[in-house]
Scaffold this motif. Structure first.
Motif, PDB file in Angstrom:
ATOM      1  N   THR A 127       0.853  -1.182   0.000  1.00 59.24           N
ATOM      2  CA  THR A 127       0.000   0.000   0.000  1.00 59.24           C
ATOM      3  C   THR A 127       0.886   1.228   0.000  1.00 59.24           C
ATOM      4  O   THR A 127       1.863   1.303   0.746  1.00 59.24           O
ATOM      5  N   TYR A 128       0.542   2.177  -0.834  1.00 57.41           N
ATOM      6  CA  TYR A 128       1.257   3.448  -0.876  1.00 57.41           C
ATOM      7  C   TYR A 128       0.404   4.513  -0.201  1.00 57.41           C
ATOM      8  O   TYR A 128      -0.815   4.551  -0.372  1.00 57.41           O
ATOM      9  N   VAL A 129       1.048   5.389   0.550  1.00 57.54           N
ATOM     10  CA  VAL A 129       0.383   6.566   1.123  1.00 57.54           C
ATOM     11  C   VAL A 129       1.162   7.764   0.615  1.00 57.54           C
ATOM     12  O   VAL A 129       2.366   7.888   0.850  1.00 57.54           O
ATOM     13  N   VAL A 130       0.489   8.655  -0.122  1.00 59.79           N
ATOM     14  CA  VAL A 130       1.125   9.802  -0.746  1.00 59.79           C
ATOM     15  C   VAL A 130       0.408  11.059  -0.274  1.00 59.79           C
ATOM     16  O   VAL A 130      -0.823  11.117  -0.267  1.00 59.79           O
ATOM     17  N   GLN A 131       1.173  12.075   0.102  1.00 60.01           N
ATOM     18  CA  GLN A 131       0.588  13.321   0.604  1.00 60.01           C
ATOM     19  C   GLN A 131       1.106  14.491  -0.227  1.00 60.01           C
ATOM     20  O   GLN A 131       2.299  14.578  -0.498  1.00 60.01           O
ATOM     21  N   PHE A 132       0.186  15.364  -0.655  1.00 64.34           N
ATOM     22  CA  PHE A 132       0.542  16.575  -1.383  1.00 64.34           C
ATOM     23  C   PHE A 132      -0.047  17.777  -0.655  1.00 64.34           C
ATOM     24  O   PHE A 132      -1.210  17.760  -0.265  1.00 64.34           O
ATOM     25  N   ALA A 133       0.740  18.828  -0.481  1.00 68.29           N
ATOM     26  CA  ALA A 133       0.245  20.062   0.140  1.00 68.29           C
ATOM     27  C   ALA A 133       1.138  21.222  -0.269  1.00 68.29           C
ATOM     28  O   ALA A 133       1.568  22.005   0.550  1.00 68.29           O
ATOM     29  N   GLU A 134       1.409  21.342  -1.549  1.00 67.44           N
ATOM     30  CA  GLU A 134       2.399  22.320  -1.965  1.00 67.44           C
ATOM     31  C   GLU A 134       1.860  23.468  -2.802  1.00 67.44           C
ATOM     32  O   GLU A 134       2.601  24.356  -3.158  1.00 67.44           O
ATOM     33  N   SER A 135       0.602  23.485  -3.099  1.00 69.25           N
ATOM     34  CA  SER A 135       0.069  24.505  -3.984  1.00 69.25           C
ATOM     35  C   SER A 135      -0.571  25.655  -3.204  1.00 69.25           C
ATOM     36  O   SER A 135      -1.451  25.443  -2.373  1.00 69.25           O
ATOM     37  N   ALA A 136      -0.131  26.846  -3.484  1.00 67.20           N
ATOM     38  CA  ALA A 136      -0.721  28.025  -2.842  1.00 67.20           C
ATOM     39  C   ALA A 136      -2.188  28.190  -3.236  1.00 67.20           C
ATOM     40  O   ALA A 136      -2.980  28.774  -2.492  1.00 67.20           O
ATOM     41  N   ASP A 137      -2.566  27.673  -4.403  1.00 69.35           N
ATOM     42  CA  ASP A 137      -3.945  27.768  -4.877  1.00 69.35           C
ATOM     43  C   ASP A 137      -4.881  26.810  -4.157  1.00 69.35           C
ATOM     44  O   ASP A 137      -6.090  26.932  -4.251  1.00 69.35           O
ATOM     45  N   HIS A 138      -4.323  25.811  -3.469  1.00 73.69           N
ATOM     46  CA  HIS A 138      -5.118  24.797  -2.781  1.00 73.69           C
ATOM     47  C   HIS A 138      -4.569  24.625  -1.365  1.00 73.69           C
ATOM     48  O   HIS A 138      -3.785  23.718  -1.106  1.00 73.69           O
ATOM     49  N   PRO A 139      -4.993  25.507  -0.439  1.00 70.20           N
ATOM     50  CA  PRO A 139      -4.428  25.467   0.926  1.00 70.20           C
ATOM     51  C   PRO A 139      -5.019  24.344   1.785  1.00 70.20           C
ATOM     52  O   PRO A 139      -5.621  24.582   2.816  1.00 70.20           O
ATOM     53  N   HIS A 140      -4.874  23.135   1.323  1.00 67.33           N
ATOM     54  CA  HIS A 140      -5.326  21.971   2.071  1.00 67.33           C
ATOM     55  C   HIS A 140      -4.436  20.794   1.684  1.00 67.33           C
ATOM     56  O   HIS A 140      -3.587  20.911   0.813  1.00 67.33           O
ATOM     57  N   VAL A 141      -4.622  19.700   2.346  1.00 65.40           N
ATOM     58  CA  VAL A 141      -3.765  18.541   2.145  1.00 65.40           C
ATOM     59  C   VAL A 141      -4.529  17.461   1.392  1.00 65.40           C
ATOM     60  O   VAL A 141      -5.698  17.224   1.646  1.00 65.40           O
ATOM     61  N   HIS A 142      -3.855  16.832   0.466  1.00 63.99           N
ATOM     62  CA  HIS A 142      -4.398  15.673  -0.242  1.00 63.99           C
ATOM     63  C   HIS A 142      -3.598  14.461   0.211  1.00 63.99           C
ATOM     64  O   HIS A 142      -2.369  14.473   0.152  1.00 63.99           O
ATOM     65  N   VAL A 143      -4.281  13.429   0.652  1.00 65.73           N
ATOM     66  CA  VAL A 143      -3.622  12.185   1.018  1.00 65.73           C
ATOM     67  C   VAL A 143      -4.235  11.084   0.157  1.00 65.73           C
ATOM     68  O   VAL A 143      -5.445  10.925   0.114  1.00 65.73           O
ATOM     69  N   HIS A 144      -3.389  10.376  -0.541  1.00 67.17           N
ATOM     70  CA  HIS A 144      -3.827   9.278  -1.391  1.00 67.17           C
ATOM     71  C   HIS A 144      -3.365   7.971  -0.756  1.00 67.17           C
ATOM     72  O   HIS A 144      -2.197   7.831  -0.408  1.00 67.17           O
ATOM     73  N   VAL A 145      -4.274   7.034  -0.609  1.00 65.00           N
ATOM     74  CA  VAL A 145      -3.942   5.690  -0.152  1.00 65.00           C
ATOM     75  C   VAL A 145      -4.206   4.772  -1.336  1.00 65.00           C
ATOM     76  O   VAL A 145      -5.340   4.659  -1.798  1.00 65.00           O
ATOM     77  N   ILE A 146      -3.155   4.173  -1.843  1.00 66.59           N
ATOM     78  CA  ILE A 146      -3.248   3.408  -3.081  1.00 66.59           C
ATOM     79  C   ILE A 146      -2.821   1.966  -2.812  1.00 66.59           C
ATOM     80  O   ILE A 146      -1.679   1.715  -2.421  1.00 66.59           O
ATOM     81  N   ALA A 147      -3.735   1.048  -3.003  1.00 67.22           N
ATOM     82  CA  ALA A 147      -3.418  -0.375  -2.807  1.00 67.22           C
ATOM     83  C   ALA A 147      -2.528  -0.866  -3.943  1.00 67.22           C
ATOM     84  O   ALA A 147      -2.729  -0.503  -5.097  1.00 67.22           O
ATOM     85  N   ARG A 148      -1.548  -1.648  -3.581  1.00 63.34           N
ATOM     86  CA  ARG A 148      -0.703  -2.284  -4.584  1.00 63.34           C
ATOM     87  C   ARG A 148      -1.046  -3.762  -4.571  1.00 63.34           C
ATOM     88  O   ARG A 148      -0.822  -4.464  -3.597  1.00 63.34           O
ATOM     89  N   GLN A 149      -1.616  -4.228  -5.642  1.00 62.63           N
ATOM     90  CA  GLN A 149      -2.079  -5.604  -5.746  1.00 62.63           C
ATOM     91  C   GLN A 149      -0.912  -6.570  -5.970  1.00 62.63           C
ATOM     92  O   GLN A 149       0.150  -6.177  -6.451  1.00 62.63           O
ATOM     93  N   ALA A 150      -1.134  -7.827  -5.639  1.00 65.16           N
ATOM     94  CA  ALA A 150      -0.149  -8.864  -5.963  1.00 65.16           C
ATOM     95  C   ALA A 150       0.057  -8.850  -7.470  1.00 65.16           C
ATOM     96  O   ALA A 150      -0.891  -8.686  -8.241  1.00 65.16           O
ATOM     97  N   GLY A 151       1.269  -8.984  -7.902  1.00 65.63           N
ATOM     98  CA  GLY A 151       1.543  -8.981  -9.334  1.00 65.63           C
ATOM     99  C   GLY A 151       1.595  -7.596  -9.939  1.00 65.63           C
ATOM    100  O   GLY A 151       1.597  -7.452 -11.165  1.00 65.63           O
TER     101      GLY A 151
END
Length: 68
Positions: A1-25
């Motif tokens: 599972t990957y957890v990715v966080q973005f919060a770098e844009s002045a136009d979007h003063p909030h945090v984006h957190v993505h939880v992405i499942a990595r399947q077998a194979g």
């Protein structure tokens, strides 16, 4: 599972957190930061929007409770 966080844009003063499942194979060429290239999931295999919203609400509530 990957957890990715973005919060770098002045136009979007909030945090984006993505939880992405990595399947077998999961293909080697789509591992790590390239995982976003694997998100073209066919519509019939996607989590329905209502379920995504339900999950997001539960995650938000858990994060709010943890912050108290």
């Amino acid at each position: 599972t990957y957890v990715v966080q973005f919060a770098e844009s002045a136009d979007h003063p909030h945090v984006h957190v993505h939880v992405i499942a990595r399947q077998a194979g999961h293909p080697d060429e789509l591992r790590g930061p390239r995982v976003f290239g694997a998100l073209g999931v066919p519509e019939n295999q996607r989590v329905p929007e209502a379920e995504m919203n339900r999950i997001a609400t539960k995650v938000g509530a858990a994060l709010s409770a943890a912050a108290l």
